[in-house]
Design a protein around this motif. Structure first.
Motif, mmCIF file in Angstrom:
data_model
loop_
_atom_site.group_PDB
_atom_site.id
_atom_site.type_symbol
_atom_site.label_atom_id
_atom_site.label_comp_id
_atom_site.label_asym_id
_atom_site.label_seq_id
_atom_site.Cartn_x
_atom_site.Cartn_y
_atom_site.Cartn_z
ATOM 1 N N VAL A 52 0.628 -1.234 -0.236
ATOM 2 C CA VAL A 52 -0.221 0.000 -0.191
ATOM 3 C C VAL A 52 0.408 1.367 0.208
ATOM 4 C CG1 VAL A 52 -2.039 1.383 1.007
ATOM 5 C CG2 VAL A 52 -1.866 -0.340 0.606
ATOM 6 N N GLU A 53 2.094 0.800 0.791
ATOM 7 C CA GLU A 53 2.775 2.482 0.606
ATOM 8 C C GLU A 53 3.281 2.604 -0.658
ATOM 9 O OE1 GLU A 53 5.605 1.785 4.129
ATOM 10 O OE2 GLU A 53 3.347 1.470 5.914
ATOM 11 N N HIS A 54 3.874 1.169 -1.455
ATOM 12 C CA HIS A 54 5.206 1.452 -2.535
ATOM 13 C C HIS A 54 3.898 1.963 -3.450
ATOM 14 C CE1 HIS A 54 7.568 0.558 -5.501
ATOM 15 N NE2 HIS A 54 6.064 -0.043 -6.425
ATOM 16 N N ILE A 55 2.608 1.404 -3.409
ATOM 17 C CA ILE A 55 1.633 1.560 -4.393
ATOM 18 C C ILE A 55 1.488 3.543 -4.491
ATOM 19 C CG2 ILE A 55 -0.620 1.585 -6.023
ATOM 20 C CD1 ILE A 55 -0.704 -1.582 -4.598
ATOM 21 N N ILE A 62 3.140 8.827 -11.115
ATOM 22 C CA ILE A 62 2.368 8.182 -12.634
ATOM 23 C C ILE A 62 0.964 9.486 -13.120
ATOM 24 C CG2 ILE A 62 1.248 6.388 -14.104
ATOM 25 C CD1 ILE A 62 2.045 4.819 -12.044
ATOM 26 N N ALA A 63 1.278 10.128 -13.996
ATOM 27 C CA ALA A 63 0.397 11.114 -14.639
ATOM 28 C C ALA A 63 -0.752 10.083 -15.194
ATOM 29 C CB ALA A 63 1.789 11.701 -16.309
ATOM 30 N N PRO A 64 -2.476 10.204 -15.044
ATOM 31 C CA PRO A 64 -2.740 9.478 -15.806
ATOM 32 C C PRO A 64 -2.775 10.063 -17.600
ATOM 33 C CG PRO A 64 -3.387 10.781 -14.293
ATOM 34 C CD PRO A 64 -2.763 11.375 -14.227
ATOM 35 N N PHE A 65 -3.230 8.613 -18.082
ATOM 36 C CA PHE A 65 -3.316 8.322 -19.264
ATOM 37 C C PHE A 65 -4.247 7.712 -20.777
ATOM 38 C CE2 PHE A 65 -1.040 5.097 -17.890
ATOM 39 C CZ PHE A 65 -1.234 4.152 -18.762
ATOM 40 N N PRO A 143 -12.141 3.347 -26.327
ATOM 41 C CA PRO A 143 -11.169 3.982 -25.154
ATOM 42 C C PRO A 143 -11.335 4.079 -23.984
ATOM 43 C CG PRO A 143 -12.372 5.636 -26.963
ATOM 44 C CD PRO A 143 -12.696 4.029 -27.415
ATOM 45 N N PHE A 144 -10.567 4.600 -23.393
ATOM 46 C CA PHE A 144 -10.433 4.952 -21.702
ATOM 47 C C PHE A 144 -9.133 5.436 -21.050
ATOM 48 C CE2 PHE A 144 -8.700 0.549 -22.195
ATOM 49 C CZ PHE A 144 -7.737 0.414 -20.868
ATOM 50 N N LYS A 145 -9.420 6.008 -19.981
ATOM 51 C CA LYS A 145 -8.688 6.930 -19.418
ATOM 52 C C LYS A 145 -8.378 6.273 -18.173
ATOM 53 C CE LYS A 145 -7.688 11.280 -18.611
ATOM 54 N NZ LYS A 145 -6.567 11.551 -19.787
ATOM 55 N N VAL A 146 -6.683 5.759 -18.155
ATOM 56 C CA VAL A 146 -6.013 5.028 -16.939
ATOM 57 C C VAL A 146 -5.772 6.012 -16.023
ATOM 58 C CG1 VAL A 146 -4.385 3.716 -16.217
ATOM 59 C CG2 VAL A 146 -5.429 3.253 -18.610
ATOM 60 N N ASP A 147 -6.583 6.588 -15.078
ATOM 61 C CA ASP A 147 -6.614 7.363 -14.397
ATOM 62 C C ASP A 147 -6.347 6.559 -12.392
ATOM 63 O OD1 ASP A 147 -8.899 6.720 -13.515
ATOM 64 O OD2 ASP A 147 -9.547 8.637 -14.286
ATOM 65 N N ARG A 148 -6.417 5.602 -12.488
ATOM 66 C CA ARG A 148 -6.284 4.707 -11.164
ATOM 67 C C ARG A 148 -5.893 3.623 -11.189
ATOM 68 N NH1 ARG A 148 -12.062 6.391 -9.173
ATOM 69 N NH2 ARG A 148 -11.522 8.596 -10.594
ATOM 70 N N THR A 165 -7.933 1.626 -3.667
ATOM 71 C CA THR A 165 -7.831 2.482 -4.880
ATOM 72 C C THR A 165 -6.810 3.851 -4.594
ATOM 73 O OG1 THR A 165 -10.040 2.194 -5.736
ATOM 74 C CG2 THR A 165 -8.633 3.594 -6.561
ATOM 75 N N PHE A 166 -6.261 3.847 -5.661
ATOM 76 C CA PHE A 166 -4.917 4.813 -5.826
ATOM 77 C C PHE A 166 -4.873 5.620 -7.433
ATOM 78 C CE2 PHE A 166 -3.846 1.039 -3.606
ATOM 79 C CZ PHE A 166 -3.619 1.235 -2.541
#
Length: 172
Positions: A52-55, A62-65, A143-148, A165-166
């Motif tokens: 959890v700490e690492h993630i 990491i920017a959403p993409f 298409p979809f956004k990877v934001d978490r 969730t992160f």
């Protein structure tokens, strides 16, 4: 307890995948459509807290993409799996490398990493070829956004559910 890390695509992509998964994926009822970031592994409570700490740290960098599922493919002959493939693997691959580093480094991965969304597995050779030949003709544009990122755990009945969730918070 078993834990894993995944990305869930848009509702539209999940609904599309489920239209095939309910017929061809033996894990349909155990987990919603997803792209695996880190394979499942049995973790102690201490290992879970370390993860959890690492993630949390990695998600801040990491920017959403944007991602897009654009075709059906298969792992045949290595594995009788049919999946939806990403148009471009690179941003996903970079995210996975960051997540699967340090305390979450994977040393026992059975196969090279290929981000994908499984729609069929445990198919006979004949069924795989028959289904894949018809699916490859279908146009795919999801298409979809990877934001978490989602840290999942496996329940006693073998189903997977979200533990935490992160949000991806990096800047481009």
């Amino acid at each position: 307890m078993n834990y894993g890390i995944a990305v869930f695509p848009s509702r539209e992509a999940q609904d599309y995948a489920n239209s095939f998964r309910k017929r061809y994926d033996t894990h349909y009822s155990l987990i919603q459509p997803h792209l695996t970031v880190r394979e499942s592994e049995d973790w102690s409570e201490a290992r879970l807290q370390e993860a959890v700490e690492h993630i949390t740290r990695i998600a801040q960098t990491i920017a959403p993409f944007d991602a897009k599922l654009n075709r059906f493919s298969s792992f045949y002959p290595v594995n009788n799996v049919i999946y939806l493939a990403l148009e471009e693997n690179e941003p996903f691959q970079s995210m996975v490398e960051a997540v699967c580093s340090g305390p979450l480094a994977e040393t026992n991965r059975r196969y090279g990493y290929n981000p994908h969304l499984t729609v069929g597995q445990e198919l006979s050779d004949d069924e795989l070829h028959d289904v894949l030949s018809s699916l490859r003709k279908k146009p795919v544009n999801l298409p979809f956004k990877v934001d978490r990122l989602h840290l999942l755990y496996q329940t006693d009945n073998k189903a997977w559910t979200v533990y935490q969730t992160f949000l991806l918070q990096g800047q481009r």
